[in-house]
Design an enzyme around this catalytic site. Structure first.
Site, mmCIF file in Angstrom:
data_model
loop_
_atom_site.group_PDB
_atom_site.id
_atom_site.type_symbol
_atom_site.label_atom_id
_atom_site.label_comp_id
_atom_site.label_asym_id
_atom_site.label_seq_id
_atom_site.Cartn_x
_atom_site.Cartn_y
_atom_site.Cartn_z
ATOM 1 N N ALA A 65 -9.061 -3.424 -6.068
ATOM 2 C CA ALA A 65 -9.857 -2.896 -7.038
ATOM 3 C C ALA A 65 -9.049 -2.025 -7.751
ATOM 4 O O ALA A 65 -7.983 -1.428 -7.394
ATOM 5 C CB ALA A 65 -10.990 -1.830 -6.346
ATOM 6 N N GLY A 109 -9.111 -5.515 -2.434
ATOM 7 C CA GLY A 109 -10.098 -6.272 -3.001
ATOM 8 C C GLY A 109 -9.698 -7.640 -3.432
ATOM 9 O O GLY A 109 -10.382 -8.816 -3.115
ATOM 10 N N GLU A 112 -9.786 -9.676 -0.317
ATOM 11 C CA GLU A 112 -11.125 -9.753 0.202
ATOM 12 C C GLU A 112 -11.707 -10.877 -0.864
ATOM 13 O O GLU A 112 -12.579 -11.714 -0.385
ATOM 14 C CB GLU A 112 -11.713 -8.544 0.105
ATOM 15 N N GLU A 132 -5.786 -0.425 1.770
ATOM 16 C CA GLU A 132 -6.696 0.643 1.300
ATOM 17 C C GLU A 132 -6.316 1.964 2.352
ATOM 18 O O GLU A 132 -6.519 3.059 1.588
ATOM 19 C CB GLU A 132 -8.049 0.316 1.521
HETATM 20 N N1 CO8 Z 1 -5.463 -0.522 -9.585
HETATM 21 C C1 CO8 Z 1 -5.090 -0.062 -10.701
HETATM 22 N N2 CO8 Z 1 -3.765 -0.148 -11.319
HETATM 23 C C2 CO8 Z 1 -2.950 -0.915 -10.526
HETATM 24 C C3 CO8 Z 1 -3.196 -1.759 -9.219
HETATM 25 C C4 CO8 Z 1 -4.621 -1.280 -8.837
HETATM 26 N N3 CO8 Z 1 -5.023 -1.513 -7.490
HETATM 27 N N4 CO8 Z 1 -2.239 -2.203 -8.713
HETATM 28 C C5 CO8 Z 1 -1.393 -2.060 -9.583
HETATM 29 N N5 CO8 Z 1 -1.581 -1.503 -10.742
HETATM 30 C C6 CO8 Z 1 -0.874 -1.081 -12.098
HETATM 31 C C7 CO8 Z 1 0.102 0.001 -11.699
HETATM 32 O O1 CO8 Z 1 -0.456 1.223 -11.834
HETATM 33 C C8 CO8 Z 1 1.128 -0.365 -12.920
HETATM 34 O O2 CO8 Z 1 0.431 0.079 -14.110
HETATM 35 P P1 CO8 Z 1 1.412 0.971 -15.034
HETATM 36 O O3 CO8 Z 1 2.512 0.283 -15.512
HETATM 37 O O4 CO8 Z 1 0.512 1.405 -16.293
HETATM 38 O O5 CO8 Z 1 1.879 2.153 -14.341
HETATM 39 C C9 CO8 Z 1 0.998 -1.992 -12.865
HETATM 40 O O6 CO8 Z 1 -0.159 -2.365 -12.310
HETATM 41 C C10 CO8 Z 1 2.260 -2.476 -12.289
HETATM 42 O O7 CO8 Z 1 2.170 -1.985 -10.713
HETATM 43 P P2 CO8 Z 1 3.613 -1.375 -10.088
HETATM 44 O O8 CO8 Z 1 4.455 -0.662 -11.324
HETATM 45 O O9 CO8 Z 1 3.165 -0.647 -9.153
HETATM 46 O O10 CO8 Z 1 4.250 -2.908 -9.729
HETATM 47 P P3 CO8 Z 1 5.055 -3.160 -8.536
HETATM 48 O O11 CO8 Z 1 5.610 -4.536 -8.557
HETATM 49 O O12 CO8 Z 1 6.040 -2.000 -8.478
HETATM 50 O O13 CO8 Z 1 4.213 -2.840 -7.122
HETATM 51 C C11 CO8 Z 1 2.166 -3.312 -5.741
HETATM 52 C C12 CO8 Z 1 3.098 -3.978 -6.786
HETATM 53 C C13 CO8 Z 1 2.960 -3.109 -4.485
HETATM 54 C C14 CO8 Z 1 0.989 -4.245 -5.728
HETATM 55 C C15 CO8 Z 1 1.647 -1.851 -6.221
HETATM 56 O O14 CO8 Z 1 1.277 -1.861 -7.547
HETATM 57 C C16 CO8 Z 1 0.372 -1.491 -5.306
HETATM 58 O O15 CO8 Z 1 0.847 -1.081 -4.318
HETATM 59 N N6 CO8 Z 1 -0.630 -1.369 -6.003
HETATM 60 C C17 CO8 Z 1 -1.900 -1.058 -5.308
HETATM 61 C C18 CO8 Z 1 -2.246 -2.088 -4.364
HETATM 62 C C19 CO8 Z 1 -3.646 -1.316 -3.233
HETATM 63 O O16 CO8 Z 1 -3.299 -0.342 -2.966
HETATM 64 N N7 CO8 Z 1 -4.739 -2.332 -3.454
HETATM 65 C C20 CO8 Z 1 -5.804 -1.801 -2.708
HETATM 66 C C21 CO8 Z 1 -6.843 -1.328 -3.912
HETATM 67 S S1 CO8 Z 1 -8.184 -0.425 -3.024
HETATM 68 C C22 CO8 Z 1 -9.467 -1.692 -2.941
HETATM 69 O O17 CO8 Z 1 -8.964 -2.885 -3.209
HETATM 70 C C23 CO8 Z 1 -10.492 -1.586 -2.261
HETATM 71 C C24 CO8 Z 1 -11.279 -2.649 -2.434
HETATM 72 C C25 CO8 Z 1 -12.757 -2.376 -1.889
HETATM 73 C C26 CO8 Z 1 -13.798 -2.877 -2.817
HETATM 74 C C27 CO8 Z 1 -13.521 -2.872 -4.335
HETATM 75 C C28 CO8 Z 1 -14.585 -2.315 -4.875
HETATM 76 C C29 CO8 Z 1 -14.607 -2.403 -6.490
#
Ligand code: CO8
Length: 258
Positions: A65, A109, A112, A132
């Site tokens: 998400a 998500g 999921e 999460e």
């Molecule tokens: N949301 C928003 N932006 C994101 C997300 C995300 N989940 N993941 C990555 N991005 C963005 C980053 O902020 C970055 O943007 P910017 O260049 O503007 O800073 C861009 O994508 C590239 O990301 P990274 O620079 O972090 O890329 P890396 O290759 O270094 O890392 C990762 C990749 C490991 C995937 C890292 O981006 C990461 O950890 N992302 C978050 C993953 C996460 O925690 N996911 C769980 C989210 S919570 C959730 O899904 C709850 C679901 C519940 C139901 C949903 C209801 C809607």
């Protein structure tokens, strides 16, 4: 219909939805989830489509998400807007088969959504996880339930509590994905599986999907009874007659979807 966060392709009775927010690793914002629902509605209504594929990029199926959109959410608006369920479960209500073709990250998500599909084919670079807990929340779109059913309590608990990612190899070993393939063949393999499905009888495919889901969503006794009812009902179809006749006559079946 034009979408801003999805790419759509229809070929050989296969409808492919490519999640397309590359700058955010396909994170699900409201727009993407609304468009995904609209695309699934359109595919479901299109008689020319017999199987659906959901995929992302080679780097990310979806990183979950959209954390930036979720950050300011409060309890009352999450509850009143029915956040998550509003759009999220559309894929689970799809009557046509849906294959997830996963490369790169399938996190939160993203994992999921992949688990809501009927089966997952993934590339060797796929990484699955429910991180999460690192954000101070827990999975909210079925992750604690579906992951546990796929991989068992011990592994699901470890993944949800530590937030660690699972490799493609581990995902296959533990039953999360049906197959791991080289990245450059992912879409070919997903389309081959989809094509095999579109060549079958459409109603029999839908009934079979319902029955497998019953095994997954109900207790064994209810599931087996449900399966038997559906199995009996198939003898009212012309396609069952054709399928068995073709086998006996040693020829390919010509299903009429009736
Ligand atoms: N949301 C928003 N932006 C994101 C997300 C995300 N989940 N993941 C990555 N991005 C963005 C980053 O902020 C970055 O943007 P910017 O260049 O503007 O800073 C861009 O994508 C590239 O990301 P990274 O620079 O972090 O890329 P890396 O290759 O270094 O890392 C990762 C990749 C490991 C995937 C890292 O981006 C990461 O950890 N992302 C978050 C993953 C996460 O925690 N996911 C769980 C989210 S919570 C959730 O899904 C709850 C679901 C519940 C139901 C949903 C209801 C809607």
């Amino acid at each position: 219909m034009a979408y801003e966060t999805l790419l759509i392709d229809i070929e050989d009775q296969i409808g492919t939805i490519t999640l397309n927010r590359p700058d955010a690793l396909n994170a699900f914002n409201n727009q993407l989830m609304t468009e995904l629902t609209q695309a699934l509605d359109a595919f479901e209504a299109d008689d020319d489509i017999g199987c659906i594929i959901i995929t992302g990029s080679s780097k990310a199926f979806a990183a979950g998400a959209d954390i930036k959109e979720m950050q300011e959410l409060d309890y009352m608006s999450a509850y009143q807007d029915n956040f998550i369920t509003r759009n999220w479960e559309r894929v689970t209500r799809c009557r046509k088969p849906v294959i997830a073709a996963v490369a790169g990250y399938a996190l939160g998500g993203g994992c999921e959504l992949a688990m809501m599909c009927d089966f997952i084919i993934c590339a060797e670079n796929a990484k699955f996880g429910q991180p999460e807990i690192n954000l101070g929340v827990m999975p909210g779109a079925g992750g604690t339930q579906r992951l546990t059913r796929f991989v068992g309590k011990s592994k699901a608990m470890e993944m949800c509590l530590t937030g660690r990612m699972m490799t493609a190899e581990e995902a296959e070993r533990s039953g999360l994905v049906s197959r791991v393939v080289p990245l450059d063949t992912l879409m070919d393999e997903a389309k081959k599986a989809a094509r095999a499905i579109t060549l079958k009888s459409r109603p029999i495919v839908m009934l079979t999907k319902e029955s497998v889901n019953a095994a997954y969503e109900t207790m064994l006794l209810q599931g087996v009874t449900f399966e038997r009812r559906l199995f009996h009902s198939m003898f009212s179809t012309e396609d069952q007659k054709e399928g068995m006749e073709a086998f006996i006559e040693k020829r390919d079946p010509h299903f009429k979807n009736r």
